[in-house]
Design a protein around this motif. Structure first.
Motif, PDB file in Angstrom:
ATOM      1  N   HIS A 143       0.867  -1.178   0.000  1.00 26.79           N
ATOM      2  CA  HIS A 143       0.000   0.000   0.000  1.00 26.79           C
ATOM      3  C   HIS A 143       0.907   1.232   0.000  1.00 26.79           C
ATOM      4  O   HIS A 143       1.953   1.217   0.651  1.00 26.79           O
ATOM      5  CB  HIS A 143      -0.882   0.068   1.257  1.00 26.79           C
ATOM      6  N   PRO A 144       0.518   2.301  -0.671  1.00 23.84           N
ATOM      7  CA  PRO A 144       1.367   3.495  -0.653  1.00 23.84           C
ATOM      8  C   PRO A 144       1.428   4.183   0.701  1.00 23.84           C
ATOM      9  O   PRO A 144       2.339   4.963   0.957  1.00 23.84           O
ATOM     10  CB  PRO A 144       0.724   4.406  -1.707  1.00 23.84           C
ATOM     11  N   TYR A 145       0.484   3.877   1.598  1.00 19.83           N
ATOM     12  CA  TYR A 145       0.442   4.579   2.881  1.00 19.83           C
ATOM     13  C   TYR A 145       0.838   3.694   4.061  1.00 19.83           C
ATOM     14  O   TYR A 145       0.666   4.067   5.211  1.00 19.83           O
ATOM     15  CB  TYR A 145      -0.947   5.185   3.128  1.00 19.83           C
ATOM     16  N   THR A 146       1.372   2.485   3.774  1.00 20.03           N
ATOM     17  CA  THR A 146       1.853   1.630   4.855  1.00 20.03           C
ATOM     18  C   THR A 146       3.233   1.067   4.534  1.00 20.03           C
ATOM     19  O   THR A 146       3.681   1.068   3.381  1.00 20.03           O
ATOM     20  CB  THR A 146       0.909   0.445   5.146  1.00 20.03           C
ATOM     21  N   VAL A 147       3.871   0.553   5.578  1.00 19.12           N
ATOM     22  CA  VAL A 147       5.102  -0.215   5.460  1.00 19.12           C
ATOM     23  C   VAL A 147       4.796  -1.611   6.002  1.00 19.12           C
ATOM     24  O   VAL A 147       4.100  -1.752   7.000  1.00 19.12           O
ATOM     25  CB  VAL A 147       6.237   0.434   6.279  1.00 19.12           C
ATOM     26  N   GLY A 148       5.326  -2.640   5.348  1.00 14.37           N
ATOM     27  CA  GLY A 148       5.069  -4.008   5.811  1.00 14.37           C
ATOM     28  C   GLY A 148       3.618  -4.415   5.674  1.00 14.37           C
ATOM     29  O   GLY A 148       3.060  -5.060   6.564  1.00 14.37           O
ATOM     30  N   GLY A 149       2.984  -4.053   4.561  1.00 13.75           N
ATOM     31  CA  GLY A 149       1.559  -4.313   4.373  1.00 13.75           C
ATOM     32  C   GLY A 149       1.220  -5.799   4.360  1.00 13.75           C
ATOM     33  O   GLY A 149       1.989  -6.625   3.869  1.00 13.75           O
ATOM     34  N   ARG A 150       0.063  -6.127   4.919  1.00 14.61           N
ATOM     35  CA  ARG A 150      -0.414  -7.509   4.962  1.00 14.61           C
ATOM     36  C   ARG A 150      -1.874  -7.586   4.514  1.00 14.61           C
ATOM     37  O   ARG A 150      -2.670  -6.700   4.826  1.00 14.61           O
ATOM     38  CB  ARG A 150      -0.340  -8.064   6.392  1.00 14.61           C
ATOM     39  N   GLN A 151      -2.196  -8.640   3.794  1.00 15.95           N
ATOM     40  CA  GLN A 151      -3.591  -9.008   3.544  1.00 15.95           C
ATOM     41  C   GLN A 151      -3.970 -10.083   4.543  1.00 15.95           C
ATOM     42  O   GLN A 151      -3.214 -11.024   4.770  1.00 15.95           O
ATOM     43  CB  GLN A 151      -3.789  -9.523   2.126  1.00 15.95           C
ATOM     44  N   ILE A 152      -5.145  -9.940   5.157  1.00 17.53           N
ATOM     45  CA  ILE A 152      -5.614 -10.874   6.167  1.00 17.53           C
ATOM     46  C   ILE A 152      -6.688 -11.758   5.547  1.00 17.53           C
ATOM     47  O   ILE A 152      -7.716 -11.274   5.074  1.00 17.53           O
ATOM     48  CB  ILE A 152      -6.206 -10.122   7.376  1.00 17.53           C
ATOM     49  N   ASP A 153      -6.434 -13.061   5.536  1.00 19.73           N
ATOM     50  CA  ASP A 153      -7.401 -14.033   5.031  1.00 19.73           C
ATOM     51  C   ASP A 153      -7.892 -14.900   6.187  1.00 19.73           C
ATOM     52  O   ASP A 153      -7.122 -15.228   7.098  1.00 19.73           O
ATOM     53  CB  ASP A 153      -6.779 -14.935   3.967  1.00 19.73           C
ATOM     54  N   VAL A 154      -9.158 -15.286   6.141  1.00 19.38           N
ATOM     55  CA  VAL A 154      -9.729 -16.185   7.148  1.00 19.38           C
ATOM     56  C   VAL A 154     -10.242 -17.436   6.467  1.00 19.38           C
ATOM     57  O   VAL A 154     -10.689 -17.403   5.315  1.00 19.38           O
ATOM     58  CB  VAL A 154     -10.868 -15.501   7.944  1.00 19.38           C
ATOM     59  N   LEU A 155     -10.171 -18.546   7.186  1.00 16.87           N
ATOM     60  CA  LEU A 155     -10.685 -19.811   6.666  1.00 16.87           C
ATOM     61  C   LEU A 155     -12.156 -19.929   7.046  1.00 16.87           C
ATOM     62  O   LEU A 155     -12.512 -19.985   8.219  1.00 16.87           O
ATOM     63  CB  LEU A 155      -9.888 -20.975   7.257  1.00 16.87           C
ATOM     64  N   HIS A 156     -13.016 -19.929   6.008  1.00 18.73           N
ATOM     65  CA  HIS A 156     -14.462 -19.948   6.240  1.00 18.73           C
ATOM     66  C   HIS A 156     -15.087 -21.020   5.373  1.00 18.73           C
ATOM     67  O   HIS A 156     -15.008 -20.973   4.137  1.00 18.73           O
ATOM     68  CB  HIS A 156     -15.063 -18.579   5.910  1.00 18.73           C
ATOM     69  N   GLU A 157     -15.671 -22.015   6.014  1.00 16.42           N
ATOM     70  CA  GLU A 157     -16.324 -23.122   5.312  1.00 16.42           C
ATOM     71  C   GLU A 157     -15.388 -23.749   4.287  1.00 16.42           C
ATOM     72  O   GLU A 157     -15.767 -24.031   3.142  1.00 16.42           O
ATOM     73  CB  GLU A 157     -17.630 -22.648   4.666  1.00 16.42           C
TER      74      GLU A 157
END
Length: 372
Positions: free
Chosen positions: A179-193
């Motif tokens: 992201h242009p406005y963060t450092v060390g950006g992460r996408q958060i995924d959850v396990l659903h069904e």
């Protein structure tokens, strides 16, 4: 950018008249019940004060893009993704647009550790299906601290709190994103069904964003997280159709007041219509969806989905089809399947045909009309 790139007064009025489901002042809704759970868990974890920011969704382009580090030529600035009011003003495309100004209030202060909560509507151009709307709700959760030691470990703690509040007990994972406005950006995924689904994105606040708000990165740091609230609520309750969040049918509306699991409501019969249209080659499901919603206005919620079943370029079309459709080299022929299924009433065949024709007129750019 030509004058046609801007919202008309009617389009702007309709966008601003939508109820903000995150705002308790506009009535009870499960969206802000879920948001309260998330904020409460973070407040308890960090023992920090909470500051909620609510402001007009009409923002300067500079706040939505420039101050958050987006490059002048970034594709997200294009009209196909952004709803411009004028050359310098737009409907915000993310609630992050309110953060640079919010951060300015901390300049000159000491001993700060605060959670900034910015919920509300954002405005995009998106596909028409059971999971997307053109005016989704989002929340930005930013922790601002008058210290430089905010770490990835702090970010992982924040992610754990978020997931536990939205989907108690769910497995989660992160992948690196930029992201242009963060450092060390992460996408958060959850396990659903049994399926991994994106829930949110986050990172540490970029030093340039802090600096642009008058905060010295040698003295300040923090975390930035953004989450779509429709997705979060649909996962939490098991809601099958995003239109249900605004439904007035009592069987559905009463379920939108709590976080209790979704109880099945028998859907009404669907009416399907397939249409063949000629459009510019640059069009996609997102831009077509926006044109369809704009053309239908209050009737847009009758459309359950619009799917592209086939896409044929001018060059790929047989000579006879080119002549019949009147396509140009810069156009394509799309086969669209329209599924009409109102939530609270059954459509007559005449009503379904009228909506089909309205969609056809909204997207078709060829010289030959095929109406029914």
């Amino acid at each position: 950018m030509s004058h046609t790139a801007y919202l008309t007064p009617d389009q702007l009025c309709r966008a601003l008249s939508l109820r903000d489901l995150t705002d308790p002042a506009q009535g009870p809704h499960a969206v802000h019940v879920l948001l309260d759970e998330v904020v409460g868990r973070l407040r308890s974890q960090w023992d920090t004060p909470v500051r909620t920011v609510r402001s007009s969704p009409i923002v300067p382009v500079r706040e939505n893009y420039d101050r958050l580090g987006y490059a002048p030529g970034d594709v997200t600035r294009a009209r196909r993704y952004t709803r411009y009011v004028s050359p310098t003003v737009m409907l915000r495309s993310h609630t992050s647009a309110d953060l640079p100004t919010a951060l300015e209030d901390y300049a000159g202060r000491d001993e700060v550790d605060e959670l900034i909560v910015v919920p509300g509507l954002v405005y995009r151009r998106d596909a028409v299906d059971r999971s997307h709307v053109g005016e989704p709700h989002q929340v930005d959760l930013w922790r601002i601290r008058s210290t430089t030691d905010t770490s990835d470990a702090d970010m992982l703690t924040m992610i754990g709190c978020l997931v536990q509040a939205v989907l108690p007990g769910a497995q989660w994972r992160t992948t690196d994103v930029t992201h242009p406005y963060t450092v060390g950006g992460r996408q958060i995924d959850v396990l659903h069904e049994g399926e991994w689904l994106e829930l949110a994105e986050c990172g540490r606040i970029h030093p340039d964003v802090l600096r642009g708000s008058g905060l010295d990165p040698e003295r300040w740091s923090g975390l930035a997280l953004g989450m779509g609230l429709e997705r979060a609520l649909m996962l939490r309750k098991g809601i099958p159709d995003i239109r249900y969040l605004r439904a007035e049918d009592p069987r559905i509306a009463e379920q939108m007041l709590t976080l209790d699991p979704w109880q099945h409501v028998s859907p009404l019969p669907a009416a399907r219509r397939d249409i063949s249209v000629v459009v510019d080659a640059a069009e996609d499901e997102e831009t077509l969806g926006d044109r369809i919603r704009d053309a239908l206005g209050d009737d847009a919620d009758v459309v359950e989905s619009v799917d592209v079943l086939g896409r044929t370029t001018h060059e790929e079309l047989p000579e006879g089809a080119r002549a019949r459709l009147g396509t140009r080299a810069d156009q394509v022929n799309l086969l669209l399947r329209i599924v009409l299924r109102p939530i609270d009433r059954t459509l007559t065949s005449e009503e379904a045909n009228a909506i089909r024709n309205a969609i056809y007129r909204a997207v078709h750019e060829g010289p030959v009309l095929e109406l029914i």
